[in-house]
Design an enzyme around this catalytic site. Structure first.
Site, PDB file in Angstrom:
ATOM      1  CE  LYS A   1      -3.904  -2.207   2.326  1.00 33.79           C
ATOM      2  NZ  LYS A   1      -4.763  -2.302   3.542  1.00 33.79           N
TER       3      LYS A   1
ATOM      4  CG  ASP B   1      -9.805  -0.132   5.226  1.00 37.25           C
ATOM      5  OD1 ASP B   1      -9.098  -0.209   6.249  1.00 37.25           O
ATOM      6  OD2 ASP B   1      -9.469  -0.612   4.130  1.00 37.25           O
TER       7      ASP B   1
ATOM      8  CD  GLN C   1      -3.420  -4.197   6.530  1.00 36.92           C
ATOM      9  OE1 GLN C   1      -3.661  -3.110   5.989  1.00 36.92           O
ATOM     10  NE2 GLN C   1      -3.646  -5.349   5.949  1.00 36.92           N
TER      11      GLN C   1
HETATM   12  N1  LIG Z   1      -7.629  -2.337   6.973  1.00 35.44           N
HETATM   13  C1  LIG Z   1      -7.699  -3.400   6.137  1.00 35.44           C
HETATM   14  N2  LIG Z   1      -7.197  -4.586   6.500  1.00 35.44           N
HETATM   15  C2  LIG Z   1      -7.287  -5.649   5.650  1.00 35.44           C
HETATM   16  C3  LIG Z   1      -7.861  -5.507   4.378  1.00 35.44           C
HETATM   17  C4  LIG Z   1      -8.414  -4.237   4.031  1.00 35.44           C
HETATM   18  O1  LIG Z   1      -8.999  -4.045   2.937  1.00 35.44           O
HETATM   19  N3  LIG Z   1      -8.294  -3.222   4.930  1.00 35.44           N
HETATM   20  N4  LIG Z   1      -7.867  -6.565   3.458  1.00 35.44           N
HETATM   21  C5  LIG Z   1      -7.081  -7.770   3.726  1.00 35.44           C
HETATM   22  C6  LIG Z   1      -5.624  -7.706   3.305  1.00 35.44           C
HETATM   23  N5  LIG Z   1      -5.311  -6.884   2.143  1.00 35.44           N
HETATM   24  C7  LIG Z   1      -5.294  -5.535   2.347  1.00 35.44           C
HETATM   25  O2  LIG Z   1      -5.002  -5.053   3.419  1.00 35.44           O
HETATM   26  C8  LIG Z   1      -4.743  -7.408   0.959  1.00 35.44           C
HETATM   27  C9  LIG Z   1      -4.642  -8.774   0.743  1.00 35.44           C
HETATM   28  C10 LIG Z   1      -4.005  -9.269  -0.423  1.00 35.44           C
HETATM   29  C11 LIG Z   1      -3.477  -8.384  -1.347  1.00 35.44           C
HETATM   30  C12 LIG Z   1      -2.771  -8.867  -2.571  1.00 35.44           C
HETATM   31  O3  LIG Z   1      -2.399  -8.093  -3.442  1.00 35.44           O
HETATM   32  N6  LIG Z   1      -2.505 -10.160  -2.633  1.00 35.44           N
HETATM   33  C13 LIG Z   1      -1.716 -10.694  -3.747  1.00 35.44           C
HETATM   34  C14 LIG Z   1      -0.758 -11.743  -3.216  1.00 35.44           C
HETATM   35  C15 LIG Z   1       0.195 -11.043  -2.220  1.00 35.44           C
HETATM   36  C16 LIG Z   1       0.940 -12.094  -1.360  1.00 35.44           C
HETATM   37  O4  LIG Z   1       1.958 -12.597  -1.850  1.00 35.44           O
HETATM   38  O5  LIG Z   1       0.425 -12.399  -0.236  1.00 35.44           O
HETATM   39  C17 LIG Z   1      -2.653 -11.314  -4.790  1.00 35.44           C
HETATM   40  O6  LIG Z   1      -3.750 -11.790  -4.365  1.00 35.44           O
HETATM   41  O7  LIG Z   1      -2.279 -11.309  -5.970  1.00 35.44           O
HETATM   42  C18 LIG Z   1      -3.592  -7.033  -1.151  1.00 35.44           C
HETATM   43  C19 LIG Z   1      -4.196  -6.539   0.012  1.00 35.44           C
HETATM   44  C20 LIG Z   1      -7.097  -8.054   5.233  1.00 35.44           C
HETATM   45  N7  LIG Z   1      -6.771  -6.858   5.998  1.00 35.44           N
END
Ligand SMILES: Nc1nc2c(c(=O)[nH]1)N[C@@H](CN(C=O)c1ccc(C(=O)N[C@@H](CCC(=O)O)C(=O)O)cc1)CN2
Length: 297
Positions: free
Chosen positions: A60, A127, A104
């Site tokens: 992020k 969020d 987060q």
């Molecule tokens: N305050 C928040 N916490 C969490 C959120 C949120 O939207 N707001 N969502 C999830 C986690 N998340 C963002 O925070 C998130 C998860 C996954 C990815 C992502 O790009 N994943 C990649 C793989 C990355 C890896 O190697 O793990 C993919 O799917 O291609 C981005 C953001 C929980 N917490």
């Protein structure tokens, strides 16, 4: 948007869609800067040392900077007290250089996450978790929308055309950050929406009737191929870290290799995840424009 195929199924390239969205956001950030002399600022608060959270917060931060915005990262110790965290949010709420605030998740167990979310100024709640934004979403009013469901909707509309009206959407999972807002967004698109969850008795049968299937449970390979209606569009929100031959990898909630009769499916990784971050930056720009009373174009 580009799509590869497995057998007869289109793979929805969320990573590419997110990259295109981020390029558009970058242009709009520059336009907003020229009109206001200000730069959107996003504050991200990380409490503790959860490895996955550190990865996401790092991503992020990097993408916020790449989009031309200011990124303010706060890394707090696992034993941070509720009062200290609430006080930080209070300062960010009134900081004129901060237009978006997120904490987060998950937070360490001793912290009251609901109270933390409620402390954020709803106008800076990028969020979209604050009760005010959740209520506005459920009543069809302008709101900041949770990033993951918003990204899922963008992918669905890109794949199915801008009208989802009349389609049967089944969502597995009823979390406040994905399942419930996803249902609201699809209802607003005039879908017929079914939410299945851990107590639902006939989930496979419900899925087989779905034109759109959104899976947000956190159980690797939960959805088997024979749960999927031929021609359905499947959005896999799952991010499950598993060990395969001694190597760690990420898989979704859908048995991807069994989904060959779906019309399209999002991969994990490379599907919904990148959209979550792109939509976070979109929400930050939206919040900046509202706070500065300018259009978001
Ligand atoms: N305050 C928040 N916490 C969490 C959120 C949120 O939207 N707001 N969502 C999830 C986690 N998340 C963002 O925070 C998130 C998860 C996954 C990815 C992502 O790009 N994943 C990649 C793989 C990355 C890896 O190697 O793990 C993919 O799917 O291609 C981005 C953001 C929980 N917490």
């Amino acid at each position: 948007m580009g799509m590869d195929r497995i057998a007869g199924t289109a793979v929805i390239d969320g990573k590419r869609f997110a990259a295109e969205l981020l390029e558009d956001i970058k242009l709009r950030v520059e336009s907003a800067r020229q009109r206001t002399g200000k730069v959107p600022g996003l504050a991200v608060v990380l409490v503790g040392s959860d490895p996955a959270s550190a990865v996401y917060v790092g991503s992020k931060h990097r993408q916020t900077v790449a989009a031309g915005m200011h990124s303010f990262k706060y890394e707090l110790a696992t034993d941070t007290g509720q009062a200290e965290l609430m006080a930080l949010i209070g300062r960010l709420n009134v900081d004129p250089d901060v237009h978006g605030i997120l904490v987060q998740l998950p937070l360490p167990a001793h912290l009251d996450a609901a109270a933390v979310i409620q402390e954020i100024n709803p106008d800076k709640d990028v969020d979209g978790f604050h009760i005010s934004n959740a209520g506005r979403l459920s009543t069809g009013q302008p709101a900041l929308v949770p990033c993951t469901p918003l990204g899922c909707l963008m992918l669905l509309k890109d794949r199915l055309g801008q009208s989802l009206s009349g389609l049967h959407a089944v969502i597995i999972g009823k979390s406040n950050i994905v399942g419930k807002p996803m249902a609201q967004l699809l209802l607003a698109e005039n879908c017929t929406v079914t939410i299945a969850h851990s107590r639902t008795k006939n989930t496979p049968a419900l899925c087989r009737a779905a034109d759109i299937l959104v899976v947000a449970v956190g159980r690797p390979g939960l959805v088997r191929g024979d749960w999927i209606k031929p021609g359905a569009v499947v959005i896999d929100v799952g991010i499950n870290r598993i060990e395969v031959d001694g190597k760690s990898r990420i898989v979704g909630d859908v048995a991807f290799e069994e989904a060959g009769h779906a019309a399209a499916i999002t991969p994990v990784p490379g599907g919904v995840g990148p959209m979550t971050i792109a939509c976070l930056l979109s929400n930050t720009l939206t919040a900046f424009c509202r706070l500065n009373a300018i259009s978001a174009d």
